[in-house]
Design an enzyme around this catalytic site. Structure first.
Site, PDB file in Angstrom:
ATOM      1  N   TYR A 168     -11.951  -9.415 -64.961  1.00 45.17           N
ATOM      2  CA  TYR A 168     -12.763 -10.595 -64.666  1.00 45.17           C
ATOM      3  C   TYR A 168     -13.440 -10.575 -63.302  1.00 45.17           C
ATOM      4  CZ  TYR A 168     -10.411 -12.330 -68.832  1.00 45.17           C
ATOM      5  OH  TYR A 168      -9.959 -12.470 -70.117  1.00 45.17           O
ATOM      6  N   ASN A 218     -17.830 -21.596 -71.251  1.00 45.42           N
ATOM      7  CA  ASN A 218     -16.878 -20.500 -71.432  1.00 45.42           C
ATOM      8  C   ASN A 218     -15.560 -21.172 -71.800  1.00 45.42           C
ATOM      9  OD1 ASN A 218     -15.102 -18.397 -71.391  1.00 45.42           O
ATOM     10  ND2 ASN A 218     -15.853 -17.494 -69.480  1.00 45.42           N
ATOM     11  N   HIS A 248     -11.504 -18.530 -79.434  1.00 40.35           N
ATOM     12  CA  HIS A 248     -11.103 -17.686 -80.560  1.00 40.35           C
ATOM     13  C   HIS A 248     -10.418 -18.459 -81.687  1.00 40.35           C
ATOM     14  CE1 HIS A 248     -12.315 -14.634 -77.810  1.00 40.35           C
ATOM     15  NE2 HIS A 248     -11.326 -14.861 -76.987  1.00 40.35           N
ATOM     16  N   ASP A 257     -16.003 -28.354 -83.336  1.00 41.74           N
ATOM     17  CA  ASP A 257     -16.513 -29.629 -83.854  1.00 41.74           C
ATOM     18  C   ASP A 257     -17.147 -30.461 -82.744  1.00 41.74           C
ATOM     19  OD1 ASP A 257     -15.759 -28.975 -86.398  1.00 41.74           O
ATOM     20  OD2 ASP A 257     -14.002 -30.294 -86.468  1.00 41.74           O
ATOM     21  N   HIS A 299     -19.095 -15.389 -72.000  1.00 42.67           N
ATOM     22  CA  HIS A 299     -17.827 -14.720 -71.715  1.00 42.67           C
ATOM     23  C   HIS A 299     -18.081 -13.711 -70.612  1.00 42.67           C
ATOM     24  CE1 HIS A 299     -15.846 -16.578 -75.078  1.00 42.67           C
ATOM     25  NE2 HIS A 299     -16.926 -16.305 -75.812  1.00 42.67           N
ATOM     26  N   SER A 357     -16.143 -11.149 -69.681  1.00 41.81           N
ATOM     27  CA  SER A 357     -15.826  -9.782 -70.136  1.00 41.81           C
ATOM     28  C   SER A 357     -16.548  -9.485 -71.445  1.00 41.81           C
ATOM     29  CB  SER A 357     -14.312  -9.644 -70.323  1.00 41.81           C
ATOM     30  OG  SER A 357     -13.866 -10.513 -71.352  1.00 41.81           O
ATOM     31  N   ARG A 413     -10.103 -11.120 -79.841  1.00 42.11           N
ATOM     32  CA  ARG A 413     -11.209 -11.636 -79.013  1.00 42.11           C
ATOM     33  C   ARG A 413     -12.577 -11.382 -79.654  1.00 42.11           C
ATOM     34  NH1 ARG A 413      -8.485 -12.626 -74.074  1.00 42.11           N
ATOM     35  NH2 ARG A 413      -6.797 -11.140 -73.766  1.00 42.11           N
TER      36      ARG A 413
END
Ligand code: DQA
Length: 142
Positions: free
Chosen positions: A23, A74, A80, A87, A100, A102, A111
């Site tokens: 990250y 993010n 996931h 919703d 994201h 990464s 992922r």
């Protein structure tokens, strides 16, 4: 669009110390400053928030829906599997850019899918912190 909410989910408050090889070393505070600065460059007012509480993130998405605000999201690990977040995202009427840091598709299989992508305007993955800047710049063009 002249206002953007940047919403970061679970564990992203630990940026800087959390798995820096994946990250990077930028802290969440520095990321927030970069986003605000990017907004200034393109004439968009940016507000950055982070939470480890899924209910809080849902509440912020409701706020964005009611105010018709663009969102850069993010949602971290929640991306996931959280249908509740999906919703909430479905209720947005302004653009939603999923980010994201990464490259999730080059990591563990869990992922590889995001329940958010199907309701997002665009998804940016693997550009590091630059992904947030790209998302804000894109929203500014709309
Ligand atoms: C992440 C990727 C997710 O898989 C992970 O759970 C995160 C961060 C990213 O920004 O690369 O917490 O969303």
């Amino acid at each position: 669009m002249n206002r953007v909410l940047v919403l970061n989910g679970v564990n992203l408050g630990r940026l800087g110390s959390r798995e820096p090889l994946i990250y990077g070393s930028t802290t969440h505070e520095e990321l927030a400053e970069t986003c605000v600065q990017t907004g200034r460059e393109v004439g968009v007012e940016v507000e950055v928030r982070q939470t480890d509480d899924e209910a809080q993130l849902v509440a912020w998405l409701h706020e964005a829906a009611d105010a018709e605000l663009a969102v850069v999201l993010n949602s971290a690990a929640w991306s996931h599997y959280s249908y509740a977040l999906r919703d909430a995202c479905s209720q947005l009427t302004a653009p939603l850019v999923e980010v994201h840091i990464s490259q999730v598709h080059a990591r563990e299989e869990f992922r590889h899918s995001s329940v958010i992508s199907g309701v997002a305007t665009a998804t940016i993955t693997g550009l590091g912190i630059e992904g947030y800047r790209a998302a804000i710049r894109f929203i500014a063009t709309l």
